[in-house]
Write an enzyme that holds these catalytic residues in place. Structure first.
Site, PDB file in Angstrom:
ATOM      1  N   CYS A 171     -17.195  23.984  -6.531  1.00 28.50           N
ATOM      2  CA  CYS A 171     -17.577  23.963  -5.131  1.00 28.50           C
ATOM      3  C   CYS A 171     -18.174  22.617  -4.743  1.00 28.50           C
ATOM      4  O   CYS A 171     -18.340  21.727  -5.558  1.00 28.50           O
ATOM      5  CB  CYS A 171     -18.589  25.071  -4.850  1.00 28.50           C
ATOM      6  SG  CYS A 171     -18.053  26.701  -5.413  1.00 28.50           S
ATOM      7  N   ASN A 189     -22.854  24.701  -7.413  1.00 30.57           N
ATOM      8  CA  ASN A 189     -21.570  24.110  -7.779  1.00 30.57           C
ATOM      9  C   ASN A 189     -21.461  24.160  -9.291  1.00 30.57           C
ATOM     10  O   ASN A 189     -22.258  23.536  -9.998  1.00 30.57           O
ATOM     11  CB  ASN A 189     -21.506  22.655  -7.288  1.00 30.57           C
ATOM     12  CG  ASN A 189     -20.330  21.898  -7.866  1.00 30.57           C
ATOM     13  OD1 ASN A 189     -19.294  22.466  -8.168  1.00 30.57           O
ATOM     14  ND2 ASN A 189     -20.497  20.590  -8.031  1.00 30.57           N
ATOM     15  N   GLU A 199     -20.103  26.434 -13.107  1.00 32.36           N
ATOM     16  CA  GLU A 199     -19.839  27.688 -13.796  1.00 32.36           C
ATOM     17  C   GLU A 199     -20.902  27.885 -14.879  1.00 32.36           C
ATOM     18  O   GLU A 199     -21.226  26.942 -15.616  1.00 32.36           O
ATOM     19  CB  GLU A 199     -18.458  27.689 -14.471  1.00 32.36           C
ATOM     20  CG  GLU A 199     -17.288  27.485 -13.540  1.00 32.36           C
ATOM     21  CD  GLU A 199     -16.997  28.669 -12.630  1.00 32.36           C
ATOM     22  OE1 GLU A 199     -17.604  29.752 -12.862  1.00 32.36           O
ATOM     23  OE2 GLU A 199     -16.201  28.513 -11.696  1.00 32.36           O
ATOM     24  N   ILE A 236       0.975  13.615 -18.127  1.00 27.54           N
ATOM     25  CA  ILE A 236       1.486  12.503 -17.329  1.00 27.54           C
ATOM     26  C   ILE A 236       1.889  11.372 -18.270  1.00 27.54           C
ATOM     27  O   ILE A 236       1.143  11.007 -19.184  1.00 27.54           O
ATOM     28  CB  ILE A 236       0.422  12.008 -16.331  1.00 27.54           C
ATOM     29  CG1 ILE A 236       0.200  13.054 -15.231  1.00 27.54           C
ATOM     30  CG2 ILE A 236       0.823  10.672 -15.716  1.00 27.54           C
ATOM     31  CD1 ILE A 236       1.363  13.239 -14.291  1.00 27.54           C
ATOM     32  N   SER A 274      -9.899  20.583 -20.338  1.00 23.68           N
ATOM     33  CA  SER A 274      -9.607  19.219 -20.776  1.00 23.68           C
ATOM     34  C   SER A 274     -10.190  18.989 -22.164  1.00 23.68           C
ATOM     35  O   SER A 274     -10.976  19.795 -22.674  1.00 23.68           O
ATOM     36  CB  SER A 274     -10.194  18.202 -19.791  1.00 23.68           C
ATOM     37  OG  SER A 274     -11.567  17.986 -20.061  1.00 23.68           O
ATOM     38  N   GLY A 275      -9.843  17.851 -22.759  1.00 26.79           N
ATOM     39  CA  GLY A 275     -10.361  17.497 -24.080  1.00 26.79           C
ATOM     40  C   GLY A 275     -11.469  16.469 -24.039  1.00 26.79           C
ATOM     41  O   GLY A 275     -11.787  15.868 -25.064  1.00 26.79           O
TER      42      GLY A 275
END
Length: 630
Positions: free
Chosen positions: A2, A75, A77, A291, A363-364
């Site tokens: 958020c 904002n 988790e 990518i 992500s890593g």
């Protein structure tokens, strides 16, 4: 995930205009495309933009208790919110939703600031307590989620997730802080203890700020820090097993979501490890994306494809080329402050790609900082061994003279570029490492700066923060100190800022399981020989992952998510580089010598020197200045 914003009057409870809270929140609408809300009483206003991930119906914000005594805008988790909720229910708390947000309200009532230590998550939030007439601002341990604040002319403290949220308030004064420009050119980003807009502050990672009505604003309080002084006991086999189990727990906790979930997959060790552990837990095919680049030497898509095939993921890939330079204004808008990590461009593209099929992506990020995975860590460890063999005055004389005589050979193969190493050996370890993490050297910055700029700095140098942090680090070894400084500065300032802004720009929530604080605290306790060994960083992690990943993934040279910006500035974008010497905002600032900029662009184009990263810095700076101060 958020965007939050708000106002608090610490002197007296002035009335709040909800429209101003709406404007500040809506400036960050990309962070929360699923809904918005405002909560106001005399003297305080909270705003929220929501990206719904958990409890899609009940987790509406700002959230207040029924008696309106506590309200929060949040904002992030909280990955262990169910465990914390059970503890609170045992104390008598009654919950009205299934969201992690409500845990903050009941947790504050039960424990006050001590609730932070009970939470495992990424977060930035503002909680108003009507009983004590206070506003509590807090940020997670590593700084995954951002929080900016500033005092306005009418006495209000304004806060927002992103700088653009503060800029939406008409009373925020817009003036540039040139020290932040020095920081940016040295490091490639504006660090957490600085801001290019004078008067704006960022709440540091692992800190909280408690504002109380009738009292002057205090300094932020550090509520968490990483400790490198402990050393884990046990045999290597046991430590490998513990590392894998902690990684497994971290990944599992971050797979909780009420929306589609996937992962970034670069083909490197870290993201491949996350995907492997996700696949172990998931019944369905893990959604992965990567990518690639139009420069073969920097393209990792083939490696990512092998990992995807090994774990039967639902995999997609796209390629970034020089034409993606057109994204520059999109990036400038996303970051607000100048940001010169060129990998932001492919990170934005991979976030776009992920958002087409998922709302949350793992992500890593974080393993390199925690386990000495960067090449600079290995170089620094080797240099420290050499430093230990000679007295400092001998080193300074011998290596200083050799470094001064050795030619600067940017064009030569890496083994023949010894000048930087020789000069580093002449310095102390902290000073040398501070330069190693930088982009544009102090000497080159001095050539770029005008007399006006040098006078404004009055001797200030961006590298000083790294030196001071390393000297005061809770550490036992030189590599401990370097990693500690990276976690304090590089991680929140560069890596996490990059991932937060690019993911939020497309309404995607990115989660970093390898930054679970329990995992990182364990890794910080590992002896340096288990972090770096045999020329390999992240040694114990790689050994532990051998049953999951092929050796060609684990032990190939680290490539990183590197954009071929230097090659672009020599060919397709050479004219863009040359135009920098005539860039209006750089000229009008009075900070730079145009002839020096022109020389850098020409030397780079001709291959006489390597200035690609500095040129990219100047491009991003000029565009950011135009957007912020036009």
């Amino acid at each position: 995930m958020c965007g939050i914003a708000g106002l608090f009057y610490p002197c007296l409870p002035k009335p709040i205009d909800p429209a101003r809270i709406v404007a500040m929140s809506d400036a960050q609408a990309h962070r929360g495309p699923d809904g918005s809300g405002v909560w106001c009483v005399a003297g305080v206003g909270l705003g929220h933009r929501r990206l719904a991930v958990i409890d899609l119906e009940g987790g509406v914000q700002p959230m207040a208790l029924p008696d309106q005594s506590l309200a929060v805008t949040f904002n992030g988790e909280i990955y262990n919110f169910r465990e914390v909720r059970a503890e609170l229910e045992a104390l008598g708390a009654r919950f009205a939703t299934d969201s992690d947000t409500e845990v903050l309200l009941h947790g504050w009532r039960a424990w006050g600031p001590d609730l932070l230590a009970r939470m495992n998550g990424m977060f930035a939030f503002a909680l108003y307590d009507a009983t004590s007439q206070s506003l509590f601002l807090a940020r997670d341990r590593f700084g995954v989620k951002p929080l900016h604040y500033a005092e306005l002319a009418d006495g209000a403290i304004a806060f927002a997730s992103e700088l653009k949220g503060l800029l939406a308030h008409p009373l925020l004064r817009r003036a540039a802080d040139f020290r932040a420009v020095e920081d940016y050119l040295a490091l490639g980003y504006v660090p957490d203890d600085a801001c290019i807009v004078a008067g704006v502050q960022k709440l540091p990672a692992g800190h909280f700020l408690l504002l109380q009505r009738g009292r002057s604003a205090p300094q932020p309080v550090r509520w968490w820090d990483i400790d490198f002084t402990r050393r884990a006991a046990g045999r290597t086999r046991e430590l490998k097993a513990e590392l894998i189990e902690r990684m497994r727990t971290a990944v599992r906790s971050r797979m909780i979501a009420d929306v589609p979930l996937g992962a970034f997959l670069s083909g490197g060790v870290d993201s491949s490890a996350v995907v492997a552990l996700m696949a172990e837990r998931s019944k369905a095919a893990v959604k992965t994306c990567t990518i690639g680049f139009d420069e073969a030497g920097l393209d990792e898509t083939a490696h990512a494809a092998k990992v995807a095939q090994r774990f039967a993921t639902s995999h997609r890939a796209r390629t970034v080329g020089h034409e993606d330079y057109g994204l520059i204004d999109t990036l400038v808008a996303a970051f607000d402050e100048p940001f010169a990590d060129a990998s932001a461009l492919p990170t934005y593209r991979v976030c776009q790609l992920a958002r087409e099929s998922v709302t949350v992506a793992l992500s890593g990020d974080g393993a390199d900082e925690a386990l000495a995975g960067y090449r600079r860590h290995r170089f620094f460890a080797a240099e420290e061994r050499v430093r230990g063999l000679l007295p400092s005055d001998v080193r300074a004389r011998v290596f200083g003279q050799l470094g001064a005589l050795y030619p600067k050979a940017d064009w030569a193969p890496r083994p023949f570029r010894a000048k930087t190493t020789l000069l580093a050996l002449a310095e102390g370890g902290a000073e040398a490492y501070a330069r190693a993490v930088g982009v544009t050297t102090p000497a080159l910055r001095d050539q770029l700066y005008s007399d006006t700029a040098r006078a404004a700095l009055d001797g200030y140098r961006a590298e000083a923060r790294y030196v001071e942090t390393m000297r005061q680090a809770p550490a036992r070894d030189a590599i401990d100190r370097a990693q500690y400084a990276d976690i304090r500065h590089w991680l929140p300032g560069d890596i996490l800022t990059k991932v937060d802004r690019t993911s939020m720009a497309v309404g995607l929530e990115a989660r970093e399981p390898l930054l679970d604080h329990r995992l990182v605290e364990f890794e910080a306790s590992l002896p340096p020989s288990l972090r770096i060994r045999g020329g390999q960083g992240k040694w114990l992690m790689k050994k532990a992952l051998e049953p999951w990943l092929p050796r060609e993934i684990l032990y190939r040279p680290k490539m990183g998510f590197v954009t071929p910006i230097s090659a672009w500035f020599r060919h397709a974008l050479a004219d863009e580089a040359a135009a920098l010497a005539r860039a209006p905002l750089l000229l009008q600032s009075g900070w730079f010598e145009p002839r020096t900029i022109a020389r850098l662009a020409e030397d780079h184009r001709a291959g006489r020197a390597e200035h690609g990263r500095t040129l990219w810095q100047l491009v991003m700076l000029e565009r950011s200045l135009a957007r912020l101060f036009g």
